[in-house]
Design a protein around this motif. Structure first.
Motif, PDB file in Angstrom:
ATOM      1  N   LEU A 167      -3.535   5.002  -2.433  1.00  0.00           N
ATOM      2  CA  LEU A 167      -4.534   5.830  -1.756  1.00  0.00           C
ATOM      3  C   LEU A 167      -4.445   7.242  -2.325  1.00  0.00           C
ATOM      4  N   VAL A 168      -5.502   7.699  -2.992  1.00  0.00           N
ATOM      5  CA  VAL A 168      -5.505   9.005  -3.663  1.00  0.00           C
ATOM      6  C   VAL A 168      -6.714   9.786  -3.163  1.00  0.00           C
ATOM      7  N   ASP A 169      -6.483  10.842  -2.433  1.00  0.00           N
ATOM      8  CA  ASP A 169      -7.547  11.638  -1.825  1.00  0.00           C
ATOM      9  C   ASP A 169      -8.164  12.598  -2.836  1.00  0.00           C
ATOM     10  N   GLU A 170      -9.413  13.016  -2.586  1.00  0.00           N
ATOM     11  CA  GLU A 170     -10.119  14.077  -3.305  1.00  0.00           C
ATOM     12  C   GLU A 170     -10.179  13.810  -4.809  1.00  0.00           C
ATOM     13  N   LEU A 171     -11.072  12.911  -5.215  1.00  0.00           N
ATOM     14  CA  LEU A 171     -11.221  12.515  -6.608  1.00  0.00           C
ATOM     15  C   LEU A 171     -11.640  13.678  -7.503  1.00  0.00           C
ATOM     16  N   ALA A 172     -12.392  14.669  -6.974  1.00  0.00           N
ATOM     17  CA  ALA A 172     -12.913  15.769  -7.799  1.00  0.00           C
ATOM     18  C   ALA A 172     -11.922  16.905  -7.975  1.00  0.00           C
ATOM     19  N   LEU A 177       2.506   4.627   7.084  1.00  0.00           N
ATOM     20  CA  LEU A 177       2.223   4.248   5.699  1.00  0.00           C
ATOM     21  C   LEU A 177       3.235   4.894   4.761  1.00  0.00           C
ATOM     22  N   PRO A 178       3.778   4.159   3.799  1.00  0.00           N
ATOM     23  CA  PRO A 178       4.705   4.768   2.843  1.00  0.00           C
ATOM     24  C   PRO A 178       3.993   5.800   1.988  1.00  0.00           C
ATOM     25  N   VAL A 179       4.635   6.939   1.799  1.00  0.00           N
ATOM     26  CA  VAL A 179       4.022   8.065   1.082  1.00  0.00           C
ATOM     27  C   VAL A 179       4.846   8.365  -0.165  1.00  0.00           C
ATOM     28  N   GLN A 180       4.175   8.432  -1.306  1.00  0.00           N
ATOM     29  CA  GLN A 180       4.834   8.827  -2.547  1.00  0.00           C
ATOM     30  C   GLN A 180       5.006  10.350  -2.537  1.00  0.00           C
ATOM     31  N   PRO A 181       6.245  10.857  -2.644  1.00  0.00           N
ATOM     32  CA  PRO A 181       6.423  12.324  -2.635  1.00  0.00           C
ATOM     33  C   PRO A 181       5.625  12.994  -3.745  1.00  0.00           C
ATOM     34  N   ARG A 182       5.107  14.158  -3.437  1.00  0.00           N
ATOM     35  CA  ARG A 182       4.320  14.881  -4.426  1.00  0.00           C
ATOM     36  C   ARG A 182       5.224  15.492  -5.490  1.00  0.00           C
ATOM     37  N   ARG A 183       4.628  15.755  -6.653  1.00  0.00           N
ATOM     38  CA  ARG A 183       5.359  16.331  -7.776  1.00  0.00           C
ATOM     39  C   ARG A 183       5.199  17.858  -7.739  1.00  0.00           C
ATOM     40  N   PRO A 184       6.297  18.603  -7.669  1.00  0.00           N
ATOM     41  CA  PRO A 184       6.178  20.070  -7.660  1.00  0.00           C
ATOM     42  C   PRO A 184       5.802  20.593  -9.038  1.00  0.00           C
ATOM     43  N   VAL A 185       4.848  21.548  -9.078  1.00  0.00           N
ATOM     44  CA  VAL A 185       4.401  22.168 -10.319  1.00  0.00           C
ATOM     45  C   VAL A 185       4.442  23.671 -10.113  1.00  0.00           C
ATOM     46  N   VAL A 237       0.858  -1.194   0.000  1.00  0.00           N
ATOM     47  CA  VAL A 237       0.000   0.000   0.000  1.00  0.00           C
ATOM     48  C   VAL A 237       0.886   1.233   0.000  1.00  0.00           C
ATOM     49  N   VAL A 238       0.558   2.212  -0.849  1.00  0.00           N
ATOM     50  CA  VAL A 238       1.297   3.475  -0.923  1.00  0.00           C
ATOM     51  C   VAL A 238       0.292   4.619  -0.910  1.00  0.00           C
ATOM     52  N   VAL A 239       0.566   5.643  -0.124  1.00  0.00           N
ATOM     53  CA  VAL A 239      -0.260   6.851  -0.103  1.00  0.00           C
ATOM     54  C   VAL A 239       0.193   7.748  -1.249  1.00  0.00           C
ATOM     55  N   GLY A 240      -0.611   7.772  -2.324  1.00  0.00           N
ATOM     56  CA  GLY A 240      -0.270   8.656  -3.440  1.00  0.00           C
ATOM     57  C   GLY A 240      -0.467  10.108  -3.078  1.00  0.00           C
ATOM     58  N   ASP A 283       4.411  31.701 -10.972  1.00  0.00           N
ATOM     59  CA  ASP A 283       5.566  31.970 -10.095  1.00  0.00           C
ATOM     60  C   ASP A 283       5.395  31.395  -8.692  1.00  0.00           C
ATOM     61  N   VAL A 284       4.483  30.434  -8.527  1.00  0.00           N
ATOM     62  CA  VAL A 284       4.278  29.770  -7.241  1.00  0.00           C
ATOM     63  C   VAL A 284       4.458  28.270  -7.459  1.00  0.00           C
ATOM     64  N   GLU A 285       5.223  27.639  -6.597  1.00  0.00           N
ATOM     65  CA  GLU A 285       5.450  26.202  -6.710  1.00  0.00           C
ATOM     66  C   GLU A 285       4.414  25.466  -5.872  1.00  0.00           C
ATOM     67  N   LEU A 286       3.589  24.657  -6.532  1.00  0.00           N
ATOM     68  CA  LEU A 286       2.555  23.877  -5.874  1.00  0.00           C
ATOM     69  C   LEU A 286       2.883  22.399  -5.976  1.00  0.00           C
ATOM     70  N   ALA A 287       2.192  21.576  -5.207  1.00  0.00           N
ATOM     71  CA  ALA A 287       2.465  20.139  -5.169  1.00  0.00           C
ATOM     72  C   ALA A 287       1.230  19.385  -5.636  1.00  0.00           C
ATOM     73  N   GLU A 288       1.434  18.447  -6.563  1.00  0.00           N
ATOM     74  CA  GLU A 288       0.355  17.639  -7.091  1.00  0.00           C
ATOM     75  C   GLU A 288       0.713  16.158  -7.001  1.00  0.00           C
ATOM     76  N   LEU A 289      -0.238  15.307  -7.337  1.00  0.00           N
ATOM     77  CA  LEU A 289      -0.026  13.865  -7.345  1.00  0.00           C
ATOM     78  C   LEU A 289       1.048  13.505  -8.361  1.00  0.00           C
ATOM     79  N   ASP A 290       2.037  12.704  -7.929  1.00  0.00           N
ATOM     80  CA  ASP A 290       3.105  12.260  -8.819  1.00  0.00           C
ATOM     81  C   ASP A 290       2.622  11.007  -9.549  1.00  0.00           C
TER      82      ASP A 290
END
Length: 805
Positions: free
Chosen positions: A87-92, A55-63, A35-38, A67-74
């Protein structure tokens, strides 16, 4: 092999969907599943963070966006990692622009296509078919939706349920939102009625899903039982805006009765080529998303074509929207709705009212001391029909002058004036009043058919008519003004409720969202937020043309080098008052963007500092072993006499100095990283100075350090160990300088602080002194350089004085 989807469905935020998803992930991992927390959004909630646990967590992908760095699902990282369950939160969730997919549910589809099982979370208000219902219940439009087919394709849907009162209790305890948002949330989105309605929606939708699964089970096992005829719901579409409301209502009905949804558009079959209505393409796309079908049929009689198509498709229900025909056209051509009802026979016909008008487009209030505003078309009609109709009425009544008399005619003409005032306002009513008085004089006073008045009673009647007609017109205009004021107040309240309600439900507003809504609310041609008054690179804009600083009809400073500019109709006083909350939200959004940018920069610096510390630790450990070996070899060589022995002593001394420098650098890195605590306490400076001098290695060619007056001083607020090492570094640098002279150390109280002064030929800027400066700064002190009168250099360590002696 396609992965399996598991959805944790909730009625509202805060019911515990993420908590349940993480708890299930921990259980399955305990059973040996990979199991991995995406991605999991804990929002700082302690219970949810505890469930995240180990729980092992997959690091987020910086986007990077604006001019602002945000983090999204990798997504690529998960596809490469290939866990058994992600495990992927907030489907919408809507991904940051520039991501591979626009929506997170599209990311989940890729994971499923790769054979990875996915567990995710969703609130009922984000389902596409329920979007308008949720907005009607809560007054908040959901900007992020998921097609129903995505959720219905899930292998397993679990309802995470919580009663409205329990959810409100959690909210009041601060376990869902921050304290400053609790009161607004409880008064708006999280009202008990709203939560109860949303809970019922979730239960009904899930009940439909259970019935589907039961029907599939019966079909797979060949269980035969009598079933009612399959329902088919036909929705009549003409491209009007309310068509989307009809489609969603039809989709809900079709879902609950397990029926088919069909949208039909009747194309006029009169031989003329006509362009498709502008809204029809969007309605076709919505039908496709809701698993409906779209059909076009031709027919000269719209009602007959609709009913014939419904019968051909064996439809059981037909949905119609409100008519868009004018009353005059209905009188001439008839009502399509009434004709469909007469022709439908056993088909159920639903005529839906128009949806609630949007909360945008605030109407203008009445102008002070001026007639009430009337639409231009009505005003022109009133000017055209009012005076002429009044004269025509007087002419039509003239054959009855003997029996009706002047007073009766004037009463009839008052009715015409009142109707004109209701239709076109005060000014056309004034024109009708004047025309009515002249027509009454012409047709009903002697001498006939002249504007002369022979009798005084007739003149008095005409004057009274003018006065009464004017009063009536003024009263009707006043009622229209009050009605406009009430409409304006309702619209303002609706806009403010929307502004507060969406902030609570969907989180903080962004600049583009606020600017777009502001333009619609105030009916402006263009709105923009500019940086330093420049139009070239607006921070956010909406409208066909971005206004510049010199083209704006209204502007206001937002702070932080940003200004809001509007181009379009001038704003009234009421508009300016309503603009205030938007300006406040814009300022908050601007501050949030700046804080996010600063936080991103701080994170980058923190990561760089951590990397430097790690590198320093690695280099330090690698250097200590060879330095120790050099020092041992030098000690062996120093046993001999002559130049070789002296050189060996020198090598040993330098190796020892390098070891101390490496140790100091490592300790300084730990101090800056917060790994090594600094304990400040009252410290006698004299004891520390003597300990630092005593710890210096003996070098025959170097004169000893002279200690001056260091006793009898107030205690300094310092860490004794760090202060001793800082002094040792400064003294070692002074003794190692070329052509060393005598090195002197003394101390004294200067301006309420304790200063320790080292006088000698100290080489400024050496590495040892940089480390010493870091140690002193860690004790809230200051290390400064001064030129001595004798040509040397003085280094002063200034520390705070401790309270007491």
């Amino acid at each position: 092999m396609t992965g399996r989807l598991r959805v944790f469905l909730g009625a509202a935020p805060g019911v515990g969907k993420t908590y349940a998803m993480l708890a299930e992930g921990r259980r399955l991992r305990g059973e040996g599943l990979d199991v991995v927390v995406g991605l999991a959004e804990t929002y700082g909630r302690r219970g949810t963070e505890e469930q995240l646990g180990d729980l092992p967590v997959q690091p987020r992908r910086p986007v990077r966006y604006r001019d602002v760095e945000l983090a999204e699902l990798d997504l690529d990282g998960l596809l490469e990692r290939r866990p058994e369950l992600a495990l992927v939160d907030e489907l919408a969730h809507t991904n940051v622009p520039g991501s591979r997919n626009t929506k997170r549910w599209q990311d989940v589809r890729e994971l499923l296509a790769a054979g990875i099982d996915v567990a995710t979370t969703l609130n009922i208000q984000h389902l596409e078919s329920l979007n308008d219902v949720v907005e009607q219940i809560t007054g908040v439009a959901q900007r992020e939706t998921v097609p129903d087919e995505v959720v219905r394709a899930a292998d397993r849907i679990e309802l995470v349920d919580l009663s409205p009162q329990a959810l409100r209790t959690r909210m009041a305890q601060g376990r869902i939102y921050a304290p400053d948002r609790i009161d607004v949330a409880l008064d708006h989105y999280f009202r008990a009625g709203n939560l109860g309605a949303l809970r019922e929606l979730a239960l009904l939708w899930l009940a439909d899903r259970v019935e589907e699964e039961l029907a599939d089970y019966r079909a797979r096992h060949g269980i035969r039982a009598p079933w009612e005829t399959k329902e088919r719901i036909v929705v009549a579409l003409d491209g009007a805006p309310q068509g989307e409301h009809l489609i969603r209502r039809g989709a809900r009905i079709a879902t609950r009765v397990h029926g088919d949804l069909i949208g039909v558009h009747v194309r006029p079959d009169d031989g003329t080529a006509r362009a498709a209505p502008p809204g029809l393409a969007a309605q076709r796309e919505l039908l496709r998303e809701l698993r409906g079908t779209y059909v076009e049929v031709g027919g000269a009689d719209v009602a007959r074509a609709l009913v014939d198509f419904a019968r051909t498709e064996s439809a059981t229900q037909l949905l119609l929207g409100p008519t868009s025909r004018s009353r005059l056209r209905e009188l001439v051509s008839g009502s399509v709705i009434n004709r469909v009802i007469r022709l439908a026979g056993p088909i159920d016909v639903h005529v839906l009212p128009p949806p609630e008008p949007g909360l945008l487009a605030v109407p203008s209030g009445p102008r002070r001391r001026r007639p009430a505003a009337v639409p231009a078309r009505r005003r022109r009609t009133a000017w055209l029909l009012g005076p002429a109709g009044t004269v025509a009425l007087a002419w039509a009544l003239s054959p009855l002058r003997d029996s009706l008399g002047l007073s009766g005619a004037l009463l009839c003409l008052l009715l015409a004036v009142a109707g004109t005032a209701r239709l076109g306002g005060l000014l056309p009513a004034a024109g009708s009043t004047a025309a009515g008085a002249l027509a009454a004089d012409f047709f009903f006073t002697t001498p006939w058919h002249s504007l002369a008045v022979e009798r005084g009673a007739d003149l008095a009647a005409l004057v009274v008519f003018l006065a009464v007609a004017g009063i009536i017109a003024h009263l009707i205009d006043g009622l229209a003004r009050r009605s406009q004021q009430a409409d304006r107040a309702r619209a303002e309240a609706a806009v403010l409720a929307r502004l507060a309600g969406e902030t609570v439900d969907s989180g903080a507003w962004t600049l583009p969202e606020l600017v777009s809504e502001l333009r619609q609310v105030f009916g402006q041609d263009g709105v923009a937020v500019l940086r330093d008054g420049e139009v070239r690179q607006p921070l956010a804009s909406s409208g066909a043309a971005v206004p510049g600083p010199d083209e704006a009809s209204y502007s206001v400073e937002l702070g932080g080098g940003a200004v809001l500019v509007l181009r379009g109709r001038p704003l009234s006083g009421e508009d300016t008052r309503l603009l205030g909350p938007y300006v406040t939200q814009l300022r908050l959004a601007r501050e949030r963007e700046q804080l996010v940018a600063h936080a991103s920069a701080t994170d980058v610096l923190a990561d760089a500092d951590a990397l430097h510390t790690a590198l320093l630790e690695a280099v330090g450990h690698d250097l200590r072993a060879p330095l120790a070996a050099v020092r041992r070899s030098a000690a062996e060589l120093s046993a001999g006499d002559g130049p070789a022995g002296a050189a060996a002593d020198r090598i040993g001394a330098e190796a020892a100095r390098m070891e101390r420098l490496v140790a100091n650098l490592l300790d300084l890195g730990r101090l800056r990283a917060g790994a090594a605590p600094v304990v400040l306490r009252p410290t006698p400076v004299g004891d520390v100075v003597r300990a630092a001098v005593a710890g210096l290695p003996e070098e025959p060619a170097v004169p000893p350090v002279r200690v001056g007056a260091v006793d009898g001083l107030p205690r300094a607020l310092a860490d004794p160990g760090l202060l001793e090492r800082a002094l040792a570094d400064v003294l070692a640098a002074a003794r190692a300088a070329e052509g060393p002279g005598p090195v002197t150390v003394d101390a004294g109280e200067v301006a309420g602080r304790i200063d320790v002064r080292v006088v000698g030929r100290v080489a400024a800027g050496g590495p040892g002194l940089a480390v010493a400066e870091g140690f002193v700064e860690a004790m809230n002190g200051e290390l400064t350089v001064e030129e001595s009168s004798g040509g040397g250099t003085s280094f002063v360590i200034s520390l705070s004085r401790a309270l007491g002696r």
